[in-house]
Write an enzyme that holds these catalytic residues in place. Structure first.
Site, PDB file in Angstrom:
ATOM      1  N   SER A   7       0.838  -1.356  -0.057  1.00 44.76           N
ATOM      2  CA  SER A   7       0.120   0.021  -0.143  1.00 44.76           C
ATOM      3  C   SER A   7       0.788   1.197  -0.040  1.00 44.76           C
ATOM      4  O   SER A   7       1.412   1.422   1.022  1.00 44.76           O
ATOM      5  CB  SER A   7      -0.893   0.128   1.257  1.00 44.76           C
ATOM      6  OG  SER A   7      -1.462   1.214   1.419  1.00 44.76           O
ATOM      7  N   HIS A  32      -1.207  -1.375  -4.171  1.00 42.11           N
ATOM      8  CA  HIS A  32      -2.553  -1.144  -3.537  1.00 42.11           C
ATOM      9  C   HIS A  32      -2.547   0.361  -3.438  1.00 42.11           C
ATOM     10  O   HIS A  32      -1.597   1.080  -2.765  1.00 42.11           O
ATOM     11  CB  HIS A  32      -2.660  -1.541  -2.240  1.00 42.11           C
ATOM     12  CG  HIS A  32      -3.916  -1.684  -1.461  1.00 42.11           C
ATOM     13  ND1 HIS A  32      -5.071  -2.378  -1.873  1.00 42.11           N
ATOM     14  CD2 HIS A  32      -4.357  -0.527  -0.651  1.00 42.11           C
ATOM     15  CE1 HIS A  32      -6.202  -1.696  -1.288  1.00 42.11           C
ATOM     16  NE2 HIS A  32      -5.801  -0.832  -0.412  1.00 42.11           N
ATOM     17  N   ASP A  34      -4.861   3.683  -2.069  1.00 41.34           N
ATOM     18  CA  ASP A  34      -5.637   4.106  -1.187  1.00 41.34           C
ATOM     19  C   ASP A  34      -5.957   5.438  -1.360  1.00 41.34           C
ATOM     20  O   ASP A  34      -5.004   6.432  -1.283  1.00 41.34           O
ATOM     21  CB  ASP A  34      -5.291   4.021   0.298  1.00 41.34           C
ATOM     22  CG  ASP A  34      -5.276   2.566   0.817  1.00 41.34           C
ATOM     23  OD1 ASP A  34      -6.078   1.647   0.592  1.00 41.34           O
ATOM     24  OD2 ASP A  34      -3.939   2.293   1.158  1.00 41.34           O
ATOM     25  N   MET A  36      -8.480   8.391  -0.434  1.00 40.65           N
ATOM     26  CA  MET A  36      -9.470   9.023   0.761  1.00 40.65           C
ATOM     27  C   MET A  36     -10.092  10.303   0.538  1.00 40.65           C
ATOM     28  O   MET A  36      -9.079  11.066  -0.018  1.00 40.65           O
ATOM     29  CB  MET A  36      -8.622   8.890   1.980  1.00 40.65           C
ATOM     30  CG  MET A  36      -8.132   7.591   2.298  1.00 40.65           C
ATOM     31  SD  MET A  36      -7.461   7.479   3.896  1.00 40.65           S
ATOM     32  CE  MET A  36      -6.433   5.671   3.843  1.00 40.65           C
ATOM     33  N   HIS A  65      -8.229   1.262  -4.302  1.00 49.64           N
ATOM     34  CA  HIS A  65      -9.268   1.259  -3.107  1.00 49.64           C
ATOM     35  C   HIS A  65      -9.813   2.511  -2.898  1.00 49.64           C
ATOM     36  O   HIS A  65      -9.207   3.368  -2.317  1.00 49.64           O
ATOM     37  CB  HIS A  65      -8.345   0.736  -2.055  1.00 49.64           C
ATOM     38  CG  HIS A  65      -9.325   0.582  -0.977  1.00 49.64           C
ATOM     39  ND1 HIS A  65      -8.620   0.321   0.372  1.00 49.64           N
ATOM     40  CD2 HIS A  65     -10.553   0.610  -0.435  1.00 49.64           C
ATOM     41  CE1 HIS A  65      -9.536   0.122   1.319  1.00 49.64           C
ATOM     42  NE2 HIS A  65     -10.837   0.206   0.668  1.00 49.64           N
ATOM     43  N   MET A  67     -11.773   4.778  -1.004  1.00 48.58           N
ATOM     44  CA  MET A  67     -12.534   4.994   0.552  1.00 48.58           C
ATOM     45  C   MET A  67     -13.064   6.399   0.408  1.00 48.58           C
ATOM     46  O   MET A  67     -12.672   7.310   0.942  1.00 48.58           O
ATOM     47  CB  MET A  67     -11.442   4.605   1.681  1.00 48.58           C
ATOM     48  CG  MET A  67     -10.968   3.426   1.752  1.00 48.58           C
ATOM     49  SD  MET A  67      -9.744   3.525   3.169  1.00 48.58           S
ATOM     50  CE  MET A  67      -8.239   3.418   2.022  1.00 48.58           C
ATOM     51  N   MET A 136     -11.726  -5.421   5.386  1.00 51.31           N
ATOM     52  CA  MET A 136     -10.729  -4.660   6.324  1.00 51.31           C
ATOM     53  C   MET A 136     -10.478  -5.332   7.456  1.00 51.31           C
ATOM     54  O   MET A 136     -11.458  -5.502   8.259  1.00 51.31           O
ATOM     55  CB  MET A 136     -11.152  -3.352   6.438  1.00 51.31           C
ATOM     56  CG  MET A 136     -11.601  -2.592   4.964  1.00 51.31           C
ATOM     57  SD  MET A 136      -9.999  -2.028   4.156  1.00 51.31           S
ATOM     58  CE  MET A 136      -9.194  -1.007   5.304  1.00 51.31           C
ATOM     59  N   GLY A 141      -8.640   4.397   6.994  1.00 54.86           N
ATOM     60  CA  GLY A 141      -8.413   5.749   7.473  1.00 54.86           C
ATOM     61  C   GLY A 141      -7.002   6.181   7.530  1.00 54.86           C
ATOM     62  O   GLY A 141      -6.922   7.222   7.071  1.00 54.86           O
ATOM     63  N   PHE A 142      -6.262   5.376   8.130  1.00 50.52           N
ATOM     64  CA  PHE A 142      -4.870   5.693   8.661  1.00 50.52           C
ATOM     65  C   PHE A 142      -4.145   4.518   8.303  1.00 50.52           C
ATOM     66  O   PHE A 142      -4.480   3.264   8.794  1.00 50.52           O
ATOM     67  CB  PHE A 142      -4.897   6.057  10.123  1.00 50.52           C
ATOM     68  CG  PHE A 142      -5.675   7.358  10.080  1.00 50.52           C
ATOM     69  CD1 PHE A 142      -5.353   8.624   9.949  1.00 50.52           C
ATOM     70  CD2 PHE A 142      -6.980   7.412  10.648  1.00 50.52           C
ATOM     71  CE1 PHE A 142      -5.889   9.846  10.110  1.00 50.52           C
ATOM     72  CE2 PHE A 142      -7.817   8.826  10.675  1.00 50.52           C
ATOM     73  CZ  PHE A 142      -7.324   9.756  10.593  1.00 50.52           C
ATOM     74  N   GLY A 144      -0.930   2.047   9.816  1.00 48.33           N
ATOM     75  CA  GLY A 144      -0.277   1.685  10.923  1.00 48.33           C
ATOM     76  C   GLY A 144      -1.123   1.330  12.168  1.00 48.33           C
ATOM     77  O   GLY A 144      -0.583   1.308  13.291  1.00 48.33           O
ATOM     78  N   ASP A 174      -6.767  -6.219   4.342  1.00 46.00           N
ATOM     79  CA  ASP A 174      -6.113  -4.867   4.658  1.00 46.00           C
ATOM     80  C   ASP A 174      -6.197  -4.249   5.878  1.00 46.00           C
ATOM     81  O   ASP A 174      -7.234  -3.868   6.614  1.00 46.00           O
ATOM     82  CB  ASP A 174      -6.783  -3.904   3.399  1.00 46.00           C
ATOM     83  CG  ASP A 174      -5.918  -2.442   3.542  1.00 46.00           C
ATOM     84  OD1 ASP A 174      -5.001  -2.127   4.125  1.00 46.00           O
ATOM     85  OD2 ASP A 174      -6.585  -1.697   2.673  1.00 46.00           O
ATOM     86  N   GLY A 175      -5.125  -4.207   6.403  1.00 46.99           N
ATOM     87  CA  GLY A 175      -4.871  -3.556   7.714  1.00 46.99           C
ATOM     88  C   GLY A 175      -4.129  -4.287   8.608  1.00 46.99           C
ATOM     89  O   GLY A 175      -4.504  -5.415   9.293  1.00 46.99           O
ATOM     90  N   GLY A 176      -2.780  -3.745   9.082  1.00 44.13           N
ATOM     91  CA  GLY A 176      -2.020  -4.537  10.369  1.00 44.13           C
ATOM     92  C   GLY A 176      -1.421  -5.852   9.646  1.00 44.13           C
ATOM     93  O   GLY A 176      -1.115  -6.835  10.353  1.00 44.13           O
ATOM     94  N   GLY A 196       1.269  -2.371   4.252  1.00 45.18           N
ATOM     95  CA  GLY A 196       1.706  -1.094   4.227  1.00 45.18           C
ATOM     96  C   GLY A 196       3.015  -0.787   4.802  1.00 45.18           C
ATOM     97  O   GLY A 196       4.258  -0.669   4.430  1.00 45.18           O
ATOM     98  N   SER A 197       2.768  -0.366   6.186  1.00 41.85           N
ATOM     99  CA  SER A 197       3.794  -0.136   6.979  1.00 41.85           C
ATOM    100  C   SER A 197       4.900  -1.248   7.163  1.00 41.85           C
ATOM    101  O   SER A 197       6.156  -1.104   7.345  1.00 41.85           O
ATOM    102  CB  SER A 197       3.366   0.173   8.771  1.00 41.85           C
ATOM    103  OG  SER A 197       2.588   1.295   8.546  1.00 41.85           O
TER     104      SER A 197
END
Length: 225
Positions: A7, A32, A34, A36, A65, A67, A136, A141-142, A144, A174-176, A196-197
């Site tokens: 991401s 990916h 994002d 927003m 994606h 959002m 998700m 939205g953010f 990390g 997606d996420g963590g 991502g992170s």
């Protein structure tokens, strides 16, 4: 086979092309992206111009994606810019079937994303038309955020449903997502990992890609056996 989708939300935007080229060289399948709008989610990110600027420099699949509220307003712009997959949130439009048909009519693959608290029933009447379903594993939205483990059973239920009815949609998460969580979601049935992170925030993004892939594939093979 699992697919990795770094991401760019976590990339260095001052050196965005360089970061993209690093993960492309590492062998990832998707990029990916994002988008927003500051309304559907509190953050504000990029528009179709960034996609258009990156498109000539890589053959990666651009996984956009959205959002955003009323995503139907932006689909044509992102398709023209070079998107290969466009994913919209079920929660962001009152005409989900129409939007899915709009994406497919534009000549790209269609995906629908579900927030952690949104039930799978939200895609019941469009699931046969989807190429990708994005679950998700954080609230959007953010970058990390901490992985929400309660989404794992949702992945399992979706994977069993797709298998039972022989549907072709990929399951993305997606996420963590990183070295610790990749095996968990792959074992549950996910095959596209948005990270991502864990990739762009690593001291060596190439090594991070290789490690996440190795752990994910190990979990996949173990679950098959």
């Amino acid at each position: 086979m699992i697919k990795l989708a770094p991401s760019i939300l976590s990339a260095d935007f001052g050196n965005l092309l360089s970061d993209v080229q690093k993960v492309a060289a590492a062998g990832v399948e998707y990029l990916h992206i994002d988008v927003m709008d500051g309304h559907f989610v509190p953050n504000l990110t990029i528009g179709s111009g960034v996609v258009k600027a990156l498109r000539p420099h890589t053959d990666l699949v651009f996984d956009v994606h959205l959002m955003v509220e009323n995503p139907e307003r932006y689909i044509e712009d992102f398709v023209r810019a070079g998107a290969d997959i466009i994913t919209v949130h079920a929660e962001a439009t009152v005409h989900l079937h129409r939007v899915v048909e709009q994406i497919k009519a534009a000549g790209v693959k269609a995906g629908v994303a579900l927030n952690p608290a949104t039930p799978l029933d939200a895609i019941k009447y469009v699931i046969e038309d989807l190429d990708l379903i994005l679950l998700m594993t954080v609230n959007p939205g953010f970058a990390g955020q901490k992985f929400i483990a309660s989404v794992v059973p949702k992945i399992e239920i979706l994977a069993k449903h797709l298998d039972k009815y022989q549907l072709h949609a990929e399951i993305a998460v997606d996420g963590g997502i990183g070295a610790e969580t990749a095996p968990v979601v792959v074992k549950a049935g996910a095959n596209v990992l948005v990270a991502g992170s864990a990739i762009f925030g690593a001291s060596d993004p190439v090594e991070a890609v290789q490690r996440i892939r190795s752990l994910g594939e190990g979990a996949r093979l173990h679950s098959v056996n």
